[in-house]
Design an enzyme around this catalytic site. Structure first.
Site, PDB file in Angstrom:
ATOM      1  N   HIS A 111      41.519  54.519  43.138  1.00  0.00           N
ATOM      2  CA  HIS A 111      41.310  53.078  43.224  1.00  0.00           C
ATOM      3  C   HIS A 111      42.394  52.316  42.438  1.00  0.00           C
ATOM      4  O   HIS A 111      43.226  52.903  41.770  1.00  0.00           O
ATOM      5  CB  HIS A 111      39.903  52.697  42.780  1.00  0.00           C
ATOM      6  CG  HIS A 111      38.854  53.583  43.382  1.00  0.00           C
ATOM      7  ND1 HIS A 111      38.524  53.532  44.724  1.00  0.00           N
ATOM      8  CD2 HIS A 111      38.125  54.595  42.847  1.00  0.00           C
ATOM      9  CE1 HIS A 111      37.600  54.460  44.971  1.00  0.00           C
ATOM     10  NE2 HIS A 111      37.355  55.123  43.854  1.00  0.00           N
ATOM     11  N   GLU A 148      35.634  52.076  37.417  1.00  0.00           N
ATOM     12  CA  GLU A 148      36.200  53.388  37.739  1.00  0.00           C
ATOM     13  C   GLU A 148      37.719  53.332  37.725  1.00  0.00           C
ATOM     14  O   GLU A 148      38.388  54.263  37.263  1.00  0.00           O
ATOM     15  CB  GLU A 148      35.709  53.844  39.107  1.00  0.00           C
ATOM     16  CG  GLU A 148      36.216  55.215  39.534  1.00  0.00           C
ATOM     17  CD  GLU A 148      35.760  55.619  40.913  1.00  0.00           C
ATOM     18  OE1 GLU A 148      36.084  56.748  41.332  1.00  0.00           O
ATOM     19  OE2 GLU A 148      35.071  54.821  41.585  1.00  0.00           O
ATOM     20  N   HIS A 203      38.484  60.641  39.675  1.00  0.00           N
ATOM     21  CA  HIS A 203      37.417  59.714  40.056  1.00  0.00           C
ATOM     22  C   HIS A 203      36.234  59.838  39.108  1.00  0.00           C
ATOM     23  O   HIS A 203      36.160  60.751  38.282  1.00  0.00           O
ATOM     24  CB  HIS A 203      36.944  60.007  41.480  1.00  0.00           C
ATOM     25  CG  HIS A 203      37.950  59.654  42.524  1.00  0.00           C
ATOM     26  ND1 HIS A 203      38.022  58.408  43.089  1.00  0.00           N
ATOM     27  CD2 HIS A 203      38.948  60.387  43.071  1.00  0.00           C
ATOM     28  CE1 HIS A 203      39.033  58.381  43.953  1.00  0.00           C
ATOM     29  NE2 HIS A 203      39.606  59.572  43.962  1.00  0.00           N
ATOM     30  N   GLU A 285      35.326  64.362  40.361  1.00  0.00           N
ATOM     31  CA  GLU A 285      34.417  63.301  39.949  1.00  0.00           C
ATOM     32  C   GLU A 285      33.956  63.688  38.548  1.00  0.00           C
ATOM     33  O   GLU A 285      33.187  64.625  38.363  1.00  0.00           O
ATOM     34  CB  GLU A 285      33.222  63.212  40.907  1.00  0.00           C
ATOM     35  CG  GLU A 285      33.573  62.859  42.343  1.00  0.00           C
ATOM     36  CD  GLU A 285      33.745  61.358  42.570  1.00  0.00           C
ATOM     37  OE1 GLU A 285      33.660  60.588  41.575  1.00  0.00           O
ATOM     38  OE2 GLU A 285      33.947  60.966  43.728  1.00  0.00           O
TER      39      GLU A 285
END
Length: 321
Positions: A111, A148, A203, A285
């Site tokens: 992101h 995030e 992430h 993650e």
């Protein structure tokens, strides 16, 4: 094998077990579970992907609020919550020496802090080989608004520093220096064009409260359109297993209690960042931002340093064989 301890419910089967991968992770971390249990007993240290949601319930596809995202790092630097600025963004120069001299690592911070300001651009669909998917998403955030995008950029800077000390040449797909993105297809292309020896996409998940732990996402075997992961499936699995094992050992965090059957490993075929890669690549993650206990870790600078260390040691192990 599953890793179950205080505050972690037994993993709920969602897909077939990857027994060879479970064994591989267990072999890497024979003492990690005991350390984690002690860690939890004393209270812890709390403190594609733009598309990489670990589960269908992930909020990685849900916009983070503008107020939260506006606290993200400026374009040239990213400040940690400890008040210390991260290193100035750049692609590292080849190191003069070190065990990873000659190796290229691409770090993909999931992101972009400014994505929320460019919803039209990030919602535009791109070809991920098997189908079309949105360019990017805003990512998720903790309930208190820590995004995030800020988390992944901070860990990326820490990870870059550790790998450069080992002699690697390190490139980031974005460093808060773009107005949005890059799109998931470009993220894959950056690693491919760098002829990277390893690529890791960073992430944090956005699953439901009570769902805790980390998981590493491996590419499945995909051969459709522009996607052909067959040459990298085995090497990516090796990379992912080594990262998972070292992440457990260094951070004390347990593998996800909601995907992966306790192995910390999940295979997916729907992520463009993996489908379009021609070099070994995995996503991680690092925890669930929507769970208060995981969020306490993810917002801790000390824990983020441990996360970077665990990922780094997994990459080093993979590259050195």
């Amino acid at each position: 094998m599953s890793y179950v301890g205080p505050d972690f419910d037994p993993p709920q089967p969602r897909r077939s077990r990857r027994r060879p991968l479970t064994v591989a992770v267990a072999a890497l971390v024979p003492g990690a579970l005991l350390g984690w249990l002690v860690y939890e007993a004393v209270g812890g240290s709390g403190g594609d992907s733009s598309e990489a949601a670990g589960t269908p319930t992930s909020s990685s596809s849900a916009p983070a609020s503008p107020t939260a995202a506006s606290t993200s790092a400026p374009k040239s630097t990213a400040s940690t919550d400890d008040g210390k600025p991260s290193p100035t963004p750049s692609t590292s120069a080849p190191a003069a020496s070190g065990p990873l001299k000659g190796k290229v690592v691409v770090i993909d911070p999931g992101h972009n802090p400014s994505n929320f300001q460019h919803t039209a651009e990030i919602n535009k669909k791109v070809n991920i080989g098997t189908n079309w998917k949105e360019c990017d998403t805003t990512g998720t955030s903790t309930n208190s608004g820590y995004t995030e995008a800020k988390f992944t950029l901070d860990v990326a800077h820490r990870l870059r520093t550790l790998l450069e000390k080992q002699g690697a040449t390190v490139k980031l797909t974005q460093d808060g220096d773009r107005t949005f993105g890059p799109c998931v297809d470009e993220r894959a292309r950056i690693g491919n064009q760098a002829h990277a020896d390893a690529v890791v996409s960073l992430h944090a998940d956005g699953a439901g409260a009570g769902q805790r732990g980390f998981h590493v996402i491996l590419p499945g075997s995909v051969h459709a359109g522009a996607a052909d992961t067959r040459p990298i499936v085995a090497s990516s699995a090796d990379l992912g297993e080594r990262i998972a094992g070292n992440f457990v050992r260094v951070t004390g965090s347990a593998p996800s209690n909601y995907v992966g059957d306790g192995t910390g490993l999940v295979t997916r075929k729907d992520l463009g960042g993996l489908n379009l890669s021609t070099v070994p690549k995995v996503f991680i993650e690092c925890g669930n931002m929507r769970d208060t206990k995981d969020a306490a870790l993810l917002t801790s600078g000390a824990w983020r340093q441990k996360a970077a260390q665990g990922i780094s040691e997994g990459i080093v192990s993979f590259l050195r064989g």
